[in-house]
Design an enzyme around this catalytic site. Structure first.
Site, PDB file in Angstrom:
ATOM      1  N   GLY A 126       1.682   2.581  10.281  1.00 22.12           N
ATOM      2  CA  GLY A 126       1.805   4.024  10.144  1.00 22.12           C
ATOM      3  C   GLY A 126       0.780   4.580   9.179  1.00 22.12           C
TER       4      GLY A 126
ATOM      5  N   GLY B 109       0.061   7.991   6.372  1.00 22.65           N
ATOM      6  CA  GLY B 109       0.616   9.098   5.613  1.00 22.65           C
ATOM      7  C   GLY B 109      -0.496   9.961   5.069  1.00 22.65           C
ATOM      8  N   ARG B 110      -0.117  10.882   4.186  1.00 21.14           N
ATOM      9  CA  ARG B 110      -1.107  11.805   3.616  1.00 21.14           C
ATOM     10  C   ARG B 110      -2.123  11.065   2.765  1.00 21.14           C
ATOM     11  NH1 ARG B 110      -1.164  15.666  -0.846  1.00 21.14           N
ATOM     12  NH2 ARG B 110       0.782  14.794  -1.652  1.00 21.14           N
ATOM     13  N   PHE B 111      -1.700   9.998   2.101  1.00 23.50           N
ATOM     14  CA  PHE B 111      -2.572   9.291   1.178  1.00 23.50           C
ATOM     15  C   PHE B 111      -3.216   8.042   1.754  1.00 23.50           C
ATOM     16  CE2 PHE B 111      -0.466  10.836  -3.012  1.00 23.50           C
ATOM     17  CZ  PHE B 111      -1.243  11.980  -2.958  1.00 23.50           C
ATOM     18  N   GLY B 112      -2.584   7.386   2.723  1.00 21.97           N
ATOM     19  CA  GLY B 112      -3.141   6.103   3.138  1.00 21.97           C
ATOM     20  C   GLY B 112      -2.559   5.569   4.421  1.00 21.97           C
TER      21      GLY B 112
ATOM     22  N   VAL C  60      -0.508   2.155   6.293  1.00 22.72           N
ATOM     23  CA  VAL C  60       0.388   1.023   6.056  1.00 22.72           C
ATOM     24  C   VAL C  60       0.180   0.007   7.172  1.00 22.72           C
ATOM     25  CG1 VAL C  60       2.779   0.255   5.785  1.00 22.72           C
ATOM     26  CG2 VAL C  60       2.073   2.495   4.909  1.00 22.72           C
TER      27      VAL C  60
ATOM     28  N   LYS D  43       0.442  -0.966   1.768  1.00 23.74           N
ATOM     29  CA  LYS D  43      -0.046   0.410   1.826  1.00 23.74           C
ATOM     30  C   LYS D  43      -1.393   0.478   1.131  1.00 23.74           C
ATOM     31  CE  LYS D  43       1.125   5.194   0.611  1.00 23.74           C
ATOM     32  NZ  LYS D  43       2.157   6.103   0.046  1.00 23.74           N
TER      33      LYS D  43
ATOM     34  N   ASP E 176      10.458  13.503  -4.129  1.00 20.43           N
ATOM     35  CA  ASP E 176      10.331  13.811  -2.695  1.00 20.43           C
ATOM     36  C   ASP E 176      11.425  13.088  -1.909  1.00 20.43           C
ATOM     37  OD1 ASP E 176       9.312  15.092  -0.479  1.00 20.43           O
ATOM     38  OD2 ASP E 176       7.689  13.645  -0.141  1.00 20.43           O
TER      39      ASP E 176
END
Length: 299
Positions: free
Chosen positions: A17, A19-22, A24, A39, A137
């Site tokens: 997957g 995400g906003r930062f990196g 996985v 990650k 979050d």
């Protein structure tokens, strides 16, 4: 440890997957054959000062929060070089809580099951807060469910039907001091779940996580509905600032008074009156397993 050492210690597999930062990926420990997730964040691509700060803090706070905390996805190792941070963590087989609730197609989660899930989240947060970590979050997307722990469908009304739930993604986390009594600042989080004091600006404490957990509880008991809505993020945040929580009879007609009482005490606009994570665990609805167990009377 460097990124080169990561490849020495782990075989990197398929992408799981983004995400906003990196990104996985699955990885396998070369020494034991055990599967994990890693990650990877390219810090050089982060132009925003807050994003860079959060990316640097995430693995450290994730390690601190997860050590000996069964309610948090455990961080096993961190590898860093000049540009990249690679965090090796538990590989979770099941869906996230958002997907798990969505799979019920609008059916509310039975109170004993919801109570078990909320208790796991509150226990995880209580330990995080004692160690000085605010998640910032908390939402169903960041709570991973272990499908292997779920029971058969015909036991769905029983307490044992509750899956194991673990808090994940400390990408917005903040250090608030040992004991969790310090303050954080910065507008982070997700509009439907963020606490009003975060939206207002200025400083806030660990109880912002309790507000978010209360919204998660509302979603569980309503079959996926949320207490604060709007056509845009601005409208949602305005509803959050008003902080008026309602329980429409069509969604909550069968929900107990004790459950509604706990939600009111978690989704409480007055931060000082709002429960702590520890106090959530002591609430009668949690203690009785959502009504599945009788309260023990003191002798």
């Amino acid at each position: 440890m460097s990124a080169a050492e990561l490849k020495r210690d782990y075989e990197i597999g398929e992408e799981l997957g983004r995400g906003r930062f990196g990104v996985v990926r699955r990885c396998t420990c070369r020494a034991t054959g055990e599967a994990f997730a890693v990650k990877s964040v390219d810090r050089s691509q982060l132009a925003d000062d807050l994003d860079r700060e959060l990316a640097q803090l995430e693995p450290k706070l994730g390690q601190l929060a997860s050590a000996g905390n069964p309610g948090v996805v455990r961080v096993h190792a961190v590898y860093e070089d000049e540009a990249w941070t690679h965090t090796v963590m538990d590989l979770c087989s099941g869906p996230d809580l958002f997907e798990w609730v969505a799979s019920r197609r609008g059916a509310p989660v039975p109170e004993p099951v919801a109570a078990a899930i909320v208790a796991q989240i509150a226990q995880a947060l209580a330990l995080c807060h004692r160690r000085g970590v605010a998640h910032r979050d908390v939402k169903p997307d960041n709570i991973l469910v272990d499908a292997a722990d779920e029971e058969d469908d015909d036991e769905a009304e029983g307490e044992k039907a509750a899956p194991r739930a673990r808090l994940a993604d400390f990408g917005s986390a903040a250090w608030i001091g040992v004991g969790g009594l310090g303050r954080a600042e910065g507008l982070v989080g997700t509009p439907h779940y963020v606490a009003p004091e975060v939206v207002a600006g200025g400083e806030y404490g660990a109880k912002a996580d309790v507000w978010s957990a209360g919204v998660v509880m509302y979603s569980l008991l309503s079959g996926g509905a949320l207490p604060f809505g709007g056509e845009s993020a601005a409208e949602v945040l305005a509803a959050v600032m008003r902080g008026s929580i309602r329980f429409p009879p069509r969604l909550f007609g069968g929900v107990s008074a004790a459950a509604k009482d706990l939600m009111r005490r978690m989704i409480c606009r007055d931060e000082w009156r709002r429960l702590t994570a520890e106090q959530v665990l002591a609430h009668p609805w949690i203690v009785t397993g959502g009504g599945a167990r009788a309260m023990k009377q003191p002798t």
